[in-house]
Each structure stands twice: as C-alpha cells, then as structure tokens.
Scaffold this motif. Structure first.
Motif, mmCIF file in Angstrom:
data_model
loop_
_atom_site.group_PDB
_atom_site.id
_atom_site.type_symbol
_atom_site.label_atom_id
_atom_site.label_comp_id
_atom_site.label_asym_id
_atom_site.label_seq_id
_atom_site.Cartn_x
_atom_site.Cartn_y
_atom_site.Cartn_z
ATOM 1 N N GLY A 81 0.877 -1.669 0.380
ATOM 2 C CA GLY A 81 0.192 0.390 0.110
ATOM 3 C C GLY A 81 0.601 1.522 -0.336
ATOM 4 N N ALA A 85 0.720 3.680 -2.977
ATOM 5 C CA ALA A 85 0.618 5.470 -3.009
ATOM 6 C C ALA A 85 2.031 6.772 -2.961
ATOM 7 N N HIS A 88 2.151 6.446 -6.743
ATOM 8 C CA HIS A 88 0.539 6.568 -7.824
ATOM 9 C C HIS A 88 1.129 9.305 -7.211
ATOM 10 N N GLY A 157 -0.324 1.871 -9.122
ATOM 11 C CA GLY A 157 -0.015 2.939 -8.909
ATOM 12 C C GLY A 157 -0.146 3.262 -10.140
ATOM 13 N N SER A 168 -7.015 7.674 -3.058
ATOM 14 C CA SER A 168 -7.717 6.858 -1.400
ATOM 15 C C SER A 168 -8.946 5.911 -1.947
ATOM 16 N N MET A 171 -6.482 2.836 -3.801
ATOM 17 C CA MET A 171 -5.987 2.460 -2.405
ATOM 18 C C MET A 171 -6.849 0.987 -1.687
ATOM 19 N N HIS A 172 -8.540 1.856 -0.930
ATOM 20 C CA HIS A 172 -8.505 0.579 -0.760
ATOM 21 C C HIS A 172 -9.766 -0.560 -1.507
ATOM 22 N N GLY A 212 -5.663 0.891 5.046
ATOM 23 C CA GLY A 212 -5.686 1.734 4.000
ATOM 24 C C GLY A 212 -4.557 3.460 3.890
ATOM 25 N N LEU A 216 -1.864 5.811 3.506
ATOM 26 C CA LEU A 216 -1.752 6.678 2.337
ATOM 27 C C LEU A 216 -0.535 7.963 3.489
#
Length: 247
Positions: A81, A85, A88, A157, A168, A171-172, A212, A216
């Motif tokens: 994760g 992030a 991205h 990403g 967001s 991610m989830h 998540g 972030l």
C-alpha cells in the motif's frame, strides 16, 4: 382542461451527490481492474498461505482471519500500500526520478523467489492488459521511467495515476482485491464454504480500511514488516511437495 402528465415522461432530477461522467468512468475502470475476473493470474498464487495450511497455522476461518490481519497490518499488505501511494503521487506530478527509485525499491522488497514471481508476474499482466484495453498517452512515459520490472502495487499506482483515478479510492480498492484473493486461496485450501469466506472478509473490513488509511499517510521510511512466519511460509512453499498454487 388542465393538462395531465404521464409520470413515465418525467425526467427525474439527478440524485444529490450523483457521480459525474468522469467519476463514473473512473469507478468503472477501478472496479474492472481490481475485479477477481481481471486476468492478472492472481488466482494461482497464495502468498505462502498454502504452506501455512499444510503446517497447521491456518485450520479454519478464525485462524485464516488472524493470519490475514497480520499480513495486512504488519506485512506485505501495508508495504504494498505504501508503494502504491508513493508511485501514484510521483506519477501524478511526473517525478521521473522518484518513480524509478520507488519501483526499484518495491521490486527488491520481497522475501522470497516465489513472492517475487507473484508480484512481478501480476504487475506485468496488469500493465499489458491496461495498455491493450485502456491505453493512455502518458502511460508509456511513466512505464519507461521505472526502468525495470513493475511489481503489482507499482503497476496499479501507475495506471490509476495515468487515468487520474483518485489515490484513496485506488488504495482501498487495491486492498479489497488483495484480501479477497487471499481469502479465496484460503477457502480452497482449508477448505471453507462461501458463507465462512464472506464472514472473514466482513471481519477484516475495519483492518483493510485502517491499513489503507495508514498506508496513505506513511513515508517510505516507515516501510517494514514483522510477519516472520508469513515470510517463512513463502520460502518453505518453494520446496513443498504437493502444491496447488505457485506461491
């Protein structure tokens, strides 16, 4: 006489908070890319769960839930994760140097040969399918910037950033996809019924959301894990006598 209006002819007003066309398209793509039906080959990998079942660490729904909770919060889940992030964000602003460094670190941040095969194979498949069906002018430049193998979270990403899908949501969605695949592997190996599998997924909901959110906010300096048993499982699986999965 007053005119009457057929209710079927009335165009209803948009619901408050209705998605715009761009938001609807983004959601459509995200749900497609992170669906179990998206052909990245995730169903053939168990992330060491197969060995954990054989060794007796996972024997039922409760022990599967506990194992996956640890993998999410303190293992590969959280780390992937964080990589997603940062990739991205770097891709969104065109930071080529950061993309190269993060992609290289993510490719090295796996504990075993089979986990490397798992994440790099899925990453390659994800990129290739996105290129074929959802190509984007900026995607090739982002891929080239990484200068090497693209592991799965990096690939997700990159593609989501190129298509301007919010981080967001990506991610989830990513965590839901990964957790669902782990549960699917566990369900086939223990085995578990469909209802028990859904109970595990429901029980992990707060863990997935919290992980998540934490990913972030995390810096690359916060990368690290403490799921040594899961790492051992991925190593032992390489020599497991009978195997259904590739990892």
């Amino acid at each position: 006489m007053p005119m009457t209006t057929n209710s079927l002819d009335v165009v209803p007003l948009a619901e408050p908070g209705a998605l715009s066309a761009d938001e609807g398209a983004a959601l459509y793509r995200l749900m497609t890319w992170l669906s179990p039906a998206f052909p990245v080959g995730a169903f053939s990998y168990s992330s060491g769960i197969e060995w954990a079942v054989e060794a007796g660490d996972i024997v039922d729904a409760a022990t599967l839930r506990d194992w996956l909770s640890s993998m999410l919060t303190d293992g590969s889940g959280f780390c992937d994760g964080v990589f997603l992030a940062h990739v991205h964000r770097a891709a969104s602003v065109g930071d080529v140097a950061a993309l190269r460094d993060i992609a290289e670190l993510a490719a090295a941040f796996v504990p075993s040969k089979e986990r490397q095969l798992e994440t790099s194979s899925q990453g390659k498949a994800f990129i290739e399918i996105a290129r074929s069906a959802w190509n984007h002018n900026g995607l090739e430049r982002l891929i080239a910037a990484c200068e090497g193998a693209l592991v799965y979270p990096v690939a997700v990403g990159l593609v989501s950033a190129a298509h301007r899908i919010p981080l967001s949501a990506t991610m989830h969605g990513f965590f839901h996809a990964v957790t669902s695949n782990w549960i699917s592997a566990g369900a086939r190996l223990v085995p578990l019924g469909q209802t028990d599998s859904q109970r595990v997924l429901a029980a992990l909901e707060p863990v997935v959301v919290a992980t998540g959110t934490r990913a972030l906010r995390a810096s690359l300096d916060e990368l690290g894990g403490a799921t040594f048993r899961a790492d051992i499982a991925s190593l032992r699986h390489e020599t497991q006598y009978t195997r259904l999965f590739r990892s």
